[in-house]
Structures are given as structure tokens and as C-alpha cells.
Enzyme design. Structure first.
Site, PDB file in Angstrom:
ATOM      1  N   GLY A 117      10.376 -32.632 -55.372  1.00 13.55           N
ATOM      2  CA  GLY A 117       9.712 -33.991 -54.599  1.00 13.55           C
ATOM      3  C   GLY A 117       8.132 -33.844 -54.755  1.00 13.55           C
ATOM      4  O   GLY A 117       7.718 -32.589 -54.936  1.00 13.55           O
ATOM      5  N   HIS A 166      10.656 -33.337 -46.074  1.00 15.43           N
ATOM      6  CA  HIS A 166       9.546 -32.495 -46.400  1.00 15.43           C
ATOM      7  C   HIS A 166       8.579 -33.498 -47.082  1.00 15.43           C
ATOM      8  O   HIS A 166       7.345 -33.575 -46.744  1.00 15.43           O
ATOM      9  CB  HIS A 166       9.977 -31.609 -47.389  1.00 15.43           C
ATOM     10  CG  HIS A 166       8.701 -30.649 -48.055  1.00 15.43           C
ATOM     11  ND1 HIS A 166       8.703 -29.328 -47.945  1.00 15.43           N
ATOM     12  CD2 HIS A 166       7.722 -31.006 -48.941  1.00 15.43           C
ATOM     13  CE1 HIS A 166       7.571 -29.039 -48.521  1.00 15.43           C
ATOM     14  NE2 HIS A 166       7.042 -29.985 -49.136  1.00 15.43           N
ATOM     15  N   GLU A 167       9.034 -34.461 -47.833  1.00 18.08           N
ATOM     16  CA  GLU A 167       8.101 -35.468 -48.477  1.00 18.08           C
ATOM     17  C   GLU A 167       7.439 -36.271 -47.567  1.00 18.08           C
ATOM     18  O   GLU A 167       6.402 -36.843 -47.747  1.00 18.08           O
ATOM     19  CB  GLU A 167       8.687 -35.896 -49.726  1.00 18.08           C
ATOM     20  CG  GLU A 167       9.135 -35.189 -50.810  1.00 18.08           C
ATOM     21  CD  GLU A 167       8.253 -34.125 -51.321  1.00 18.08           C
ATOM     22  OE1 GLU A 167       6.954 -34.473 -51.381  1.00 18.08           O
ATOM     23  OE2 GLU A 167       8.446 -33.035 -51.484  1.00 18.08           O
ATOM     24  N   HIS A 199       4.659 -35.046 -45.636  1.00 15.82           N
ATOM     25  CA  HIS A 199       3.238 -35.261 -46.398  1.00 15.82           C
ATOM     26  C   HIS A 199       2.564 -36.547 -45.944  1.00 15.82           C
ATOM     27  O   HIS A 199       1.397 -36.529 -45.937  1.00 15.82           O
ATOM     28  CB  HIS A 199       3.521 -35.000 -47.996  1.00 15.82           C
ATOM     29  CG  HIS A 199       3.656 -33.595 -48.456  1.00 15.82           C
ATOM     30  ND1 HIS A 199       2.476 -32.571 -48.387  1.00 15.82           N
ATOM     31  CD2 HIS A 199       4.507 -33.006 -49.147  1.00 15.82           C
ATOM     32  CE1 HIS A 199       2.691 -31.590 -48.754  1.00 15.82           C
ATOM     33  NE2 HIS A 199       4.023 -31.742 -49.317  1.00 15.82           N
ATOM     34  N   GLN A 231      -0.450 -35.591 -52.552  1.00 17.43           N
ATOM     35  CA  GLN A 231      -0.637 -34.295 -53.278  1.00 17.43           C
ATOM     36  C   GLN A 231      -1.246 -34.567 -54.533  1.00 17.43           C
ATOM     37  O   GLN A 231      -1.652 -33.575 -55.284  1.00 17.43           O
ATOM     38  CB  GLN A 231       0.857 -33.803 -53.509  1.00 17.43           C
ATOM     39  CG  GLN A 231       1.520 -33.218 -52.432  1.00 17.43           C
ATOM     40  CD  GLN A 231       2.926 -32.744 -52.574  1.00 17.43           C
ATOM     41  OE1 GLN A 231       3.970 -33.214 -52.678  1.00 17.43           O
ATOM     42  NE2 GLN A 231       2.998 -31.409 -52.714  1.00 17.43           N
TER      43      GLN A 231
END
Length: 233
Positions: free
Chosen positions: A86, A186-187, A190, A91
Site C-alpha cells: 500500500g 494503515h493507508e 496516513h 508518502q
């Protein structure tokens, strides 16, 4: 998000140059064009860069369709090259609520059963949000392309409902379970300025070397005993 050790293109300097604030010049479209000009994997912004701690802007169609498509393909290329399962736009220095996920799940049957890790086809998540379904939580080691060289145990809801859109503006409203649920959480985190370390068990923090030498088991039960932390019941 990553669960294997591999080379990461660390791009703090590039990230600092690509803050993508609305009052910056040139416009966002020009800055993304510049970012994509090399046709190579994009530099990955690493922990300590303020870009990773800011809530990303809701995507409202501000990019021309062709540029959005190229940006998504660059995210996919960068995710594969890292390698990871991912990658979120912040990022690579772009504070838009866009992320990509894909997991071929090249694991043993024992790991598949223990972690619920099944193949996840390539998906684009635009403006995603999630909410837990039920009280069950699962704890496993996680890694992150923006925190290279380290992993830690994170307890997350085992099943979540994800809402948002895809890259074509079509509504997403789906339930994810097991490892795919972990990836989308998780993504999405972010995009809210959070790293997995914010949710991790501090005593579980382990280097890539320690993971290879000690903690390759399907679950973190042995690590919990040896390192002195509790897993959810």
C-alpha cells in the site's frame, strides 16, 4: 505499508521541496507534473517530515483526468518497487486523500490462516474512511515504507467498513476483513496524519534484523512473551 524488508527510496529532500500547500506556486498540477517527470519510482517521504503529520486534503477532482491517471500509476510503480502492499499520496509528498493498495500475498498456508492474508487486487482509494465492525481486534507486526528498517505490533479491528470513492468517482462501500482490513486502515491513517507507530505496542518495536532472526512466526505470541507486552484477548 510493507511487511518485507527491501530498499526504500528515501526522499526527505524531495518531500521538503513538494509541500503542495494551496498557497504555493506553481499550482498543484504543475508540481505533480514535475514530480512525475522522471518516469521512475517516486521518492518516499520518511518519518520526521511534517508532511506525514498533516491531514490530507479531500480530493475534489482538481486534477485533470489524464494527470490523475499518471499519478495513480506512479503510486503503483513506487509501491511495487519499494516493495510494499500500500502507498498513500502523502508518502510521496502530495497531501491529497488518495491511496493505492495491492497484495499478491506470497505467504505459506500457515501464515494465510493465522493472519487472514489473502490476495488483494490493485485498488485505488479516494477520500476513504473506515469504521470497525464488531469488537474483535487482531494484533500483528506491521511495517511502513516511511519508517524503513523497523516493525512493531499493532492491534487493529479485524473487520472494518470502508467508505469512499474509486479513481473514477464511483462510490465505495465495502467490508474488509483480515489482512486487507489491516492494509486499508494503515493507508487511511496516513491520510489523517498518523503513522502505524502511533497505534503500536512500544515494547514490540523490532529492527529488520530482529524480525528476520527472531520473529518470523505467523503470530506475535512468542514476541509478546519475550519482549513483555500483552496481546488483545
Amino acid at each position: 505499508m510493507t511487511y518485507t524488508t527491501g530498499p526504500v527510496r528515501q526522499g526527505d529532500s524531495a518531500g521538503e521541496q513538494c509541500r503542495f500547500r494551496t498557497d504555493d506556486h506553481p499550482p498543484l498540477t504543475d508540481q505533480i507534473e514535475q514530480l512525475l517527470s522522471t518516469n521512475a519510482p517516486l521518492p518516499i517521504v520518511t518519518a520526521g517530515n511534517p508532511l506525514l503529520r498533516r491531514e490530507s486534503e479531500r480530493y475534489n477532482g482538481r486534477l485533470p483526468p489524464a494527470l490523475l491517471s499518471r499519478f495513480i500509476e506512479a503510486l503503483r510503480l513506487t509501491m511495487h518497487a519499494a516493495p510494499g502492499v500500500g502507498l498513500a499520496a502523502p508518502q510521496v509528498g502530495v497531501p491529497l486523500r488518495i491511496a493505492v493498495i495491492e497484495d499478491p500475498a506470497p505467504v505459506t498456508e500457515e501464515v494465510r490462516v493465522a493472519r487472514g492474508r489473502v490476495p488483494q487486487a490493485f485498488r485505488v482509494l479516494v477520500n476513504p474512511t473506515y469504521e470497525p465492525i464488531g469488537p474483535t481486534r487482531a494484533a500483528f507486526f506491521e511495517g511502513c515504507l516511511s519508517v524503513p528498517g523497523w516493525q512493531a505490533v499493532v492491534a487493529r479491528p479485524a473487520e472494518v467498513r470502508l467508505r469512499g470513492e474509486d479513481e473514477h468517482g464511483r462510490t465505495l462501500d465495502e467490508v474488509f476483513t483480515g489482512w486487507p482490513a489491516r492494509i486499508v486502515q494503515h493507508e487511511t491513517d496516513h491520510l489523517n496524519g498518523m503513522l502505524y507507530l502511533d497505534r503500536a505496542e512500544p515494547r514490540s518495536l523490532s529492527s529488520s534484523q530482529a524480525m528476520t532472526e527472531r520473529w518470523t512466526q505467523p503470530t506475535p505470541k512468542e514476541a509478546a512473551v519475550a519482549l513483555g507486552f500483552e496481546l488483545p484477548r
